[in-house]
Design an enzyme around this catalytic site. Structure first.
Site, PDB file in Angstrom:
ATOM      1  N   ASP A  12       0.857  -1.178   0.000  1.00  0.00           N
ATOM      2  CA  ASP A  12       0.000   0.000   0.000  1.00  0.00           C
ATOM      3  C   ASP A  12       0.902   1.239   0.000  1.00  0.00           C
ATOM      4  OD1 ASP A  12       0.864   0.344   2.617  1.00  0.00           O
ATOM      5  OD2 ASP A  12      -1.126   0.227   3.536  1.00  0.00           O
ATOM      6  N   CYS A  69       3.025  -3.355   3.914  1.00  0.00           N
ATOM      7  CA  CYS A  69       2.196  -2.202   4.277  1.00  0.00           C
ATOM      8  C   CYS A  69       2.889  -1.582   5.480  1.00  0.00           C
ATOM      9  CB  CYS A  69       0.740  -2.599   4.543  1.00  0.00           C
ATOM     10  SG  CYS A  69       0.456  -3.768   5.891  1.00  0.00           S
ATOM     11  N   THR A  71       2.561  -2.061   8.747  1.00  0.00           N
ATOM     12  CA  THR A  71       2.961  -3.098   9.713  1.00  0.00           C
ATOM     13  C   THR A  71       3.267  -4.449   9.066  1.00  0.00           C
ATOM     14  OG1 THR A  71       0.655  -3.757   9.952  1.00  0.00           O
ATOM     15  CG2 THR A  71       1.488  -2.097  11.514  1.00  0.00           C
ATOM     16  N   HIS A 102       9.690 -24.699   7.496  1.00  0.00           N
ATOM     17  CA  HIS A 102       8.651 -25.477   8.185  1.00  0.00           C
ATOM     18  C   HIS A 102       7.248 -25.266   7.619  1.00  0.00           C
ATOM     19  CE1 HIS A 102      10.963 -26.368  12.186  1.00  0.00           C
ATOM     20  NE2 HIS A 102      11.668 -26.660  11.107  1.00  0.00           N
ATOM     21  N   HIS A 137       6.789 -31.783   8.312  1.00  0.00           N
ATOM     22  CA  HIS A 137       6.228 -30.458   8.001  1.00  0.00           C
ATOM     23  C   HIS A 137       5.276 -30.531   6.816  1.00  0.00           C
ATOM     24  CE1 HIS A 137       8.955 -29.000  10.967  1.00  0.00           C
ATOM     25  NE2 HIS A 137       9.999 -29.460  10.290  1.00  0.00           N
TER      26      HIS A 137
HETATM   27  C1  RB5 Z   1      -1.998   2.489   6.637  1.00  0.00           C
HETATM   28  O1  RB5 Z   1      -2.038   3.631   7.429  1.00  0.00           O
HETATM   29  C2  RB5 Z   1      -1.801   1.268   7.514  1.00  0.00           C
HETATM   30  O2  RB5 Z   1      -2.965   0.991   8.233  1.00  0.00           O
HETATM   31  C3  RB5 Z   1      -1.416   0.066   6.667  1.00  0.00           C
HETATM   32  O3  RB5 Z   1      -0.260   0.370   5.946  1.00  0.00           O
HETATM   33  C4  RB5 Z   1      -1.095  -1.207   7.401  1.00  0.00           C
HETATM   34  O4  RB5 Z   1      -0.206  -1.026   8.428  1.00  0.00           O
HETATM   35  C5  RB5 Z   1      -2.258  -2.039   7.773  1.00  0.00           C
HETATM   36  O5  RB5 Z   1      -2.128  -3.177   8.249  1.00  0.00           O
END
Ligand code: RB5
Length: 149
Positions: A12, A69, A71, A102, A137
């Site tokens: 993203d 993204c 996180t 695994h 596995h």
């Molecule tokens: C975008 O602000 C953020 O929510 C997205 O990049 C991500 O971390 C979502 O899981």
């Protein structure tokens, strides 16, 4: 290049730069990077990007997928909704190696707001260098495949 050498990348808006750095890095290592964007910084929706990359892997068009993204969690959750996808978020090289050895992971997810560029590239290398160990596995991976059916 064949599908065996092809890696799809998507993210993203939160991870465009890191995604492009990774695409260049794996290209220099001999992989074919299929970077499906986006390239402009407008806010976008991570489920679309996780799902788009996962579709390329699930169809057999690409051997692996690398998605990002902020996180790494959102794109990973979306990708894992696609049948045949095994995607893990990694912020360390041990986990990146183990999800190949695994879990036979076919996609790696990274958080651009979690890991720096150097660590991200190490994680990618650990993931791509590792091989599925099979044996016990394989039984467990087959059990996960059964959950798709
Ligand atoms: C975008 O602000 C953020 O929510 C997205 O990049 C991500 O971390 C979502 O899981």
């Amino acid at each position: 290049m064949t599908a065996r050498n092809r890696i799809v990348l998507s993210s993203d808006h939160a991870a465009i730069h890191l995604r492009q750095v990774i695409a260049s890095h794996i290209t220099a290592q001999g992989w074919e990077a299929v970077d499906i964007g986006p390239t402009t910084p407008e806010s976008t929706h991570y489920p679309e990007h996780g799902q788009a990359a996962a579709g390329r892997v699930a169809s057999g068009d690409c051997r692996f997928g690398i998605i990002l993204c902020g996180t790494g969690q959102g794109v990973m959750m979306a990708a894992n909704k696609v049948k045949g996808i095994r995607c893990g978020v990694c912020a360390d090289t041990f986990s990146a190696r183990m999800i190949r050895q695994h879990n036979d992971a076919n996609m790696l997810s990274l958080g651009a707001r979690v890991v720096g560029e150097g660590l991200a590239l190490d994680i990618v290398e650990a993931f791509l260098a590792a091989h599925f160990e099979g044996t016990r596995h394989a039984t467990r991976v087959e059990m996960m495949a059964a959950l798709d059916r």
